[in-house]
Motif scaffolding. Structure first.
Motif, PDB file in Angstrom:
ATOM      1  N   ARG A   1     -16.241  -9.563  22.184  1.00  0.00           N
ATOM      2  CA  ARG A   1     -15.439  -9.155  23.423  1.00  0.00           C
ATOM      3  C   ARG A   1     -14.919  -7.474  23.513  1.00  0.00           C
ATOM      4  N   ASP A   2     -14.610  -7.116  24.672  1.00  0.00           N
ATOM      5  CA  ASP A   2     -14.101  -5.739  24.837  1.00  0.00           C
ATOM      6  C   ASP A   2     -12.602  -5.785  24.053  1.00  0.00           C
ATOM      7  N   PHE A   3     -12.186  -4.791  23.380  1.00  0.00           N
ATOM      8  CA  PHE A   3     -10.658  -4.861  22.944  1.00  0.00           C
ATOM      9  C   PHE A   3     -10.424  -3.274  22.686  1.00  0.00           C
ATOM     10  N   ALA A   4      -9.129  -3.055  22.547  1.00  0.00           N
ATOM     11  CA  ALA A   4      -8.695  -1.700  22.314  1.00  0.00           C
ATOM     12  C   ALA A   4      -7.674  -1.919  21.119  1.00  0.00           C
ATOM     13  N   ILE A   5      -7.522  -0.872  20.184  1.00  0.00           N
ATOM     14  CA  ILE A   5      -6.725  -0.564  19.093  1.00  0.00           C
ATOM     15  C   ILE A   5      -5.864   0.678  19.529  1.00  0.00           C
ATOM     16  N   GLU A   6      -4.490   0.701  19.252  1.00  0.00           N
ATOM     17  CA  GLU A   6      -3.800   1.697  19.454  1.00  0.00           C
ATOM     18  C   GLU A   6      -2.515   1.937  18.924  1.00  0.00           C
ATOM     19  N   THR A   7      -2.274   3.235  18.671  1.00  0.00           N
ATOM     20  CA  THR A   7      -1.049   3.868  18.030  1.00  0.00           C
ATOM     21  C   THR A   7      -0.327   4.932  18.544  1.00  0.00           C
ATOM     22  N   THR A   8       0.796   5.256  18.211  1.00  0.00           N
ATOM     23  CA  THR A   8       1.495   6.542  18.251  1.00  0.00           C
ATOM     24  C   THR A   8       2.078   7.092  17.144  1.00  0.00           C
ATOM     25  N   PHE A   9       2.065   8.318  16.742  1.00  0.00           N
ATOM     26  CA  PHE A   9       2.626   8.864  15.672  1.00  0.00           C
ATOM     27  C   PHE A   9       2.910  10.438  15.776  1.00  0.00           C
ATOM     28  N   SER A  10       3.774  10.909  15.134  1.00  0.00           N
ATOM     29  CA  SER A  10       4.133  12.295  14.817  1.00  0.00           C
ATOM     30  C   SER A  10       3.740  12.532  13.342  1.00  0.00           C
ATOM     31  N   CYS A  11       3.446  13.842  13.253  1.00  0.00           N
ATOM     32  CA  CYS A  11       3.329  14.220  11.827  1.00  0.00           C
ATOM     33  C   CYS A  11       4.376  14.801  11.241  1.00  0.00           C
ATOM     34  N   VAL A  12       4.950  14.343   9.957  1.00  0.00           N
ATOM     35  CA  VAL A  12       6.163  14.657   9.312  1.00  0.00           C
ATOM     36  C   VAL A  12       5.977  16.032   8.777  1.00  0.00           C
ATOM     37  N   TYR A  13       4.745  16.271   8.065  1.00  0.00           N
ATOM     38  CA  TYR A  13       4.451  17.580   7.508  1.00  0.00           C
ATOM     39  C   TYR A  13       2.844  17.227   7.189  1.00  0.00           C
ATOM     40  N   GLY A  14       2.251  18.574   7.074  1.00  0.00           N
ATOM     41  CA  GLY A  14       0.773  18.532   6.703  1.00  0.00           C
ATOM     42  C   GLY A  14      -0.016  19.467   6.903  1.00  0.00           C
ATOM     43  N   LYS A  15      -1.135  19.177   6.543  1.00  0.00           N
ATOM     44  CA  LYS A  15      -2.287  20.439   6.604  1.00  0.00           C
ATOM     45  C   LYS A  15      -3.286  19.954   7.965  1.00  0.00           C
ATOM     46  N   ASN A  16      -4.500  20.519   7.613  1.00  0.00           N
ATOM     47  CA  ASN A  16      -5.415  20.106   8.894  1.00  0.00           C
ATOM     48  C   ASN A  16      -6.121  19.029   8.464  1.00  0.00           C
ATOM     49  N   TYR A  17      -5.932  17.747   8.067  1.00  0.00           N
ATOM     50  CA  TYR A  17      -6.721  16.847   7.643  1.00  0.00           C
ATOM     51  C   TYR A  17      -6.255  15.541   8.413  1.00  0.00           C
ATOM     52  N   PRO A  18      -7.252  14.332   8.403  1.00  0.00           N
ATOM     53  CA  PRO A  18      -7.063  13.473   9.311  1.00  0.00           C
ATOM     54  C   PRO A  18      -5.791  12.683   9.322  1.00  0.00           C
ATOM     55  N   ILE A  19      -5.116  12.292  10.505  1.00  0.00           N
ATOM     56  CA  ILE A  19      -4.180  11.090  10.391  1.00  0.00           C
ATOM     57  C   ILE A  19      -4.476  10.380  11.777  1.00  0.00           C
ATOM     58  N   GLY A  20      -4.678   8.942  11.503  1.00  0.00           N
ATOM     59  CA  GLY A  20      -5.105   8.114  12.582  1.00  0.00           C
ATOM     60  C   GLY A  20      -5.030   6.743  12.333  1.00  0.00           C
ATOM     61  N   ILE A  21      -6.186   6.039  12.876  1.00  0.00           N
ATOM     62  CA  ILE A  21      -6.306   4.653  13.033  1.00  0.00           C
ATOM     63  C   ILE A  21      -7.580   4.406  12.224  1.00  0.00           C
ATOM     64  N   THR A  22      -7.523   3.172  11.375  1.00  0.00           N
ATOM     65  CA  THR A  22      -8.676   2.399  10.977  1.00  0.00           C
ATOM     66  C   THR A  22      -9.114   1.341  11.726  1.00  0.00           C
ATOM     67  N   PHE A  23     -10.390   1.009  11.906  1.00  0.00           N
ATOM     68  CA  PHE A  23     -10.563  -0.451  12.253  1.00  0.00           C
ATOM     69  C   PHE A  23     -12.042  -0.681  11.784  1.00  0.00           C
ATOM     70  N   GLY A  24     -12.415  -1.913  12.035  1.00  0.00           N
ATOM     71  CA  GLY A  24     -13.355  -2.748  11.582  1.00  0.00           C
ATOM     72  C   GLY A  24     -13.647  -2.566   9.922  1.00  0.00           C
ATOM     73  N   GLY A  25     -12.401  -2.769   9.272  1.00  0.00           N
ATOM     74  CA  GLY A  25     -12.605  -2.697   7.882  1.00  0.00           C
ATOM     75  C   GLY A  25     -12.864  -3.674   6.981  1.00  0.00           C
ATOM     76  N   LYS A  26     -13.390  -3.958   6.053  1.00  0.00           N
ATOM     77  CA  LYS A  26     -13.681  -4.637   4.759  1.00  0.00           C
ATOM     78  C   LYS A  26     -12.434  -4.499   4.044  1.00  0.00           C
ATOM     79  N   ASN A  27     -12.271  -3.331   3.369  1.00  0.00           N
ATOM     80  CA  ASN A  27     -11.079  -2.823   2.783  1.00  0.00           C
ATOM     81  C   ASN A  27     -10.936  -1.475   2.744  1.00  0.00           C
ATOM     82  N   VAL A  28     -10.238  -0.727   1.826  1.00  0.00           N
ATOM     83  CA  VAL A  28      -9.891   0.797   2.199  1.00  0.00           C
ATOM     84  C   VAL A  28     -11.019   1.652   2.058  1.00  0.00           C
TER      85      VAL A  28
END
Length: 279
Positions: free
Chosen positions: A78-105
Motif C-alpha cells: 500500500r501507499d504510506f508516509a512516515i513523518e517527523t519534525t525535529f530541531s538540531c540541539v547541537y551538531g556538525k554536518n552529519y545526518p539527522i532524520g528518519i529510518t524506515f524499512g528496518g530489520k534492526n539498527v
C-alpha cells in the motif's frame, strides 16, 4: 507586486467533496508526551536518549550513529508516509532524520539532513552500506538549529522524499528489510524530535463525484515552466529570494521572522458566489 507561492488552478465545481481524493489513515503516532515504554530513556557510552517536554531528545556521543526504532506493521503493498519534525540541539554536518524499512539498527534505510543544508538517503547493511542519493544541497532545508519537517512517502510506484513539504528527491520502490521505523542521529550530534507518524495514503475516489469537463471552466493555470504575465519572481531582498526552475516556483527565506508571499495579479478574477477549486 506581492505574490503567493502556490499553484493556482481555479475551476467551476458542480458537486463536492474533492478532498477524499487523497485521504490518510493513521497507522502509528507518538508525540513523546509520556511514552517511556516503547521510547525508553537510556544513557551509555555511545548515546543518550530521553523523553521530556513532548520531545524525544537523542544524542550520539561517538563517531558513528544512533538509531532508535519501533516496529510498525506497515503493508508495503500500500501507499504510506512516515513523518517527523525535529530541531538540531547541537551538531556538525552529519545526518539527522528518519529510518524506515528496518530489520534492526544495522539493516535499515534512512533519510537525513545536515545543519549546513544538505540531505542524504542511505541503505545501512551488514554487508556494506549503500548510498542511494549522495549529499545534495537543498534550499528547502532550514539550516542550523531551525525546526525541519521530514517525510518519506511511498506513492505512484516510487519513494518520494520531502523536506518542509517540498519534494527534494525520489527513488525506486525500496524493498524493506523489516518493519521498524525510527530516528537517526550521527556523529556527536543531538536532536529534539517532536513526533513520529505513519499513515496510509488512500486513493479511494468512490465518494467523489466526477466533474464533467462540460461543466468546468479553467480560470487560471500555470505550471511554472516559465514566468507568465503575473510575474511570480520577486526582486531579491536581504531576507528572501524567489526563482522559477524545472517546473517549480521556489522561495528561499533567510530571515527568521516574517513571511514572504506571492499572489496572482488582479487580472485573475473569481466569482466567489460560485463554486470553485483552488489547487
Amino acid at each position: 507586486m506581492k505574490k503567493l507561492n502556490i499553484r493556482w488552478v481555479l475551476f467551476l465545481l458542480f458537486l463536492l467533496p474533492f478532498s477524499a481524493l487523497r485521504a490518510q489513515t493513521l497507522l502509528y503516532y507518538n508525540n513523546f508526551n509520556s511514552d517511556k515504554e516503547s521510547w525508553k530513556d537510556y544513557d551509555d557510552q555511545y548515546s543518550n536518549a530521553k523523553v521530556t517536554g513532548g520531545q524525544y531528545i537523542l544524542t550520539h556521543k561517538q563517531h558513528s550513529y544512533s538509531v532508535v526504532t519501533n516496529e510498525v506493521d506497515i503493508d508495503y503493498s500500500r501507499d504510506f508516509a512516515i513523518e517527523t519534525t525535529f530541531s538540531c540541539v547541537y551538531g556538525k554536518n552529519y545526518p539527522i532524520g528518519i529510518t524506515f524499512g528496518g530489520k534492526n539498527v544495522t539493516n535499515t534505510y534512512y533519510f537525513g539532513i545536515s545543519q549546513n543544508g544538505q540531505f542524504i538517503i542511505v541503505s545501512l547493511q551488514d554487508s556494506g552500506n549503500k548510498t542511494l542519493v549522495g549529499w545534495t544541497p537543498s534550499e528547502a532545508i532550514l539550516q542550523g538549529t531551525a525546526l525541519n519537517k521530514l517525510r518519506v512517502e511511498k506513492s505512484d510506484n516510487e519513494f518520494k522524499y520531502f523536506v518542509n513539504d517540498y519534494q527534494v528527491a525520489k527513488t525506486e520502490v525500496l524493498q524493506p528489510y523489516g518493519n521498524n521505523v525510527g530516528l537517526i542521529v550521527a556523529d556527536q550530534q543531538s536532536a529534539a524530535f517532536n513526533y513520529l507518524k505513519v499513515t496510509y495514503i488512500e486513493h479511494d475516489v468512490k465518494n467523489v463525484t466526477a466533474v464533467d469537463k462540460d461543466i468546468t471552466q479553467t480560470i487560471y493555470h500555470t505550471d511554472f515552466n516559465s514566468d507568465d504575465e503575473n510575474a511570480w519572481v520577486l526582486s531579491p531582498t536581504d531576507s528572501s529570494s524567489t526563482s522559477i526552475a524545472n517546473g517549480y516556483f521556489n522561495i528561499y527565506r533567510s530571515a527568521k521572522l516574517g513571511v514572504t508571499a506571492s499572489v496572482t495579479a488582479v487580472s485573475t478574477k473569481v466569482d466567489i458566489q460560485r463554486d470553485y477549486i483552488s489547487e
